[in-house]
Write a protein that holds these residues in place. Structure first.
Motif, mmCIF file in Angstrom:
data_model
loop_
_atom_site.group_PDB
_atom_site.id
_atom_site.type_symbol
_atom_site.label_atom_id
_atom_site.label_comp_id
_atom_site.label_asym_id
_atom_site.label_seq_id
_atom_site.Cartn_x
_atom_site.Cartn_y
_atom_site.Cartn_z
ATOM 1 N N LYS A 1 44.463 -35.286 -14.388
ATOM 2 C CA LYS A 1 45.576 -35.965 -13.709
ATOM 3 C C LYS A 1 45.291 -36.100 -12.211
ATOM 4 O O LYS A 1 45.555 -37.152 -11.609
ATOM 5 C CB LYS A 1 46.869 -35.200 -13.954
ATOM 6 C CG LYS A 1 48.090 -35.877 -13.405
ATOM 7 C CD LYS A 1 49.356 -35.109 -13.763
ATOM 8 C CE LYS A 1 50.571 -35.815 -13.195
ATOM 9 N NZ LYS A 1 51.812 -35.132 -13.546
ATOM 10 N N TYR A 2 44.747 -35.058 -11.604
ATOM 11 C CA TYR A 2 44.430 -35.066 -10.175
ATOM 12 C C TYR A 2 43.376 -36.122 -9.853
ATOM 13 O O TYR A 2 43.555 -36.942 -8.947
ATOM 14 C CB TYR A 2 43.957 -33.670 -9.753
ATOM 15 C CG TYR A 2 43.519 -33.571 -8.309
ATOM 16 C CD1 TYR A 2 44.411 -33.783 -7.266
ATOM 17 C CD2 TYR A 2 42.199 -33.259 -7.989
ATOM 18 C CE1 TYR A 2 44.008 -33.692 -5.932
ATOM 19 C CE2 TYR A 2 41.788 -33.160 -6.670
ATOM 20 C CZ TYR A 2 42.695 -33.383 -5.647
ATOM 21 O OH TYR A 2 42.285 -33.286 -4.338
ATOM 22 N N SER B 1 44.711 -39.671 -10.365
ATOM 23 C CA SER B 1 45.623 -40.088 -9.291
ATOM 24 C C SER B 1 44.840 -40.489 -8.036
ATOM 25 O O SER B 1 45.171 -41.477 -7.385
ATOM 26 C CB SER B 1 46.653 -39.008 -8.975
ATOM 27 O OG SER B 1 46.065 -37.902 -8.339
ATOM 28 N N ASP C 1 45.046 -44.373 -6.924
ATOM 29 C CA ASP C 1 45.615 -44.603 -5.587
ATOM 30 C C ASP C 1 44.675 -45.410 -4.698
ATOM 31 O O ASP C 1 45.092 -45.979 -3.695
ATOM 32 C CB ASP C 1 45.934 -43.274 -4.888
ATOM 33 C CG ASP C 1 47.148 -42.565 -5.477
ATOM 34 O OD1 ASP C 1 47.854 -43.162 -6.314
ATOM 35 O OD2 ASP C 1 47.375 -41.395 -5.101
#
Length: 118
Positions: free
Chosen positions: A16-17, A20, A24
């Protein structure tokens, strides 16, 4: 069209990190949680770059990388190793970079941009 990066790690929090960070910054992503799933997805998704953990259930990162390297269609996909294992820099010698967990966002983005652009 945005470049696609496949994130391969067995830790959902890490996945997830990384996803993201990449999303982004305008990259498309796909994910896999072990080497077996990653090999199936690389055939379907055809990513421009792969981030790869070394120690995972079912199939470790180095085994996945060896399978990938034998395929003409996939052998030139840049791979960034992201791992907490000691000696991680030795596990996949053809990796374009090796990052230790935890890593800085900027480190990852700099390596990605250097290898596949924005």
């Amino acid at each position: 069209m945005a470049k696609k990066i496949m994130v391969v790690d067995d830790d959902p929090v890490i996945v997830k990190y990384i996803v993201s960070i990449l999303q982004d910054n305008g990259y498309d992503t796909c994910t896999a949680f072990d080497g077996v799933e990653a090999y199936k997805k690389v055939c379907d998704e055809k990513p421009d770059l792969i981030t790869l953990d070394l120690e995972m259930a079912d199939e470790w990162g180095p085994k996945f990388f060896r399978r990938l390297s034998k395929e003409d269609e996939f052998k030139d996909i840049p791979v960034i190793v992201i791992s907490a294992l000691a000696g991680r820099h030795l596990a996949i010698r053809k990796a374009v970079a090796t990052l230790a967990k935890p890593f800085e966002r900027k480190q990852l983005l700099d390596i990605v941009k250097k290898n596949i652009g924005e």
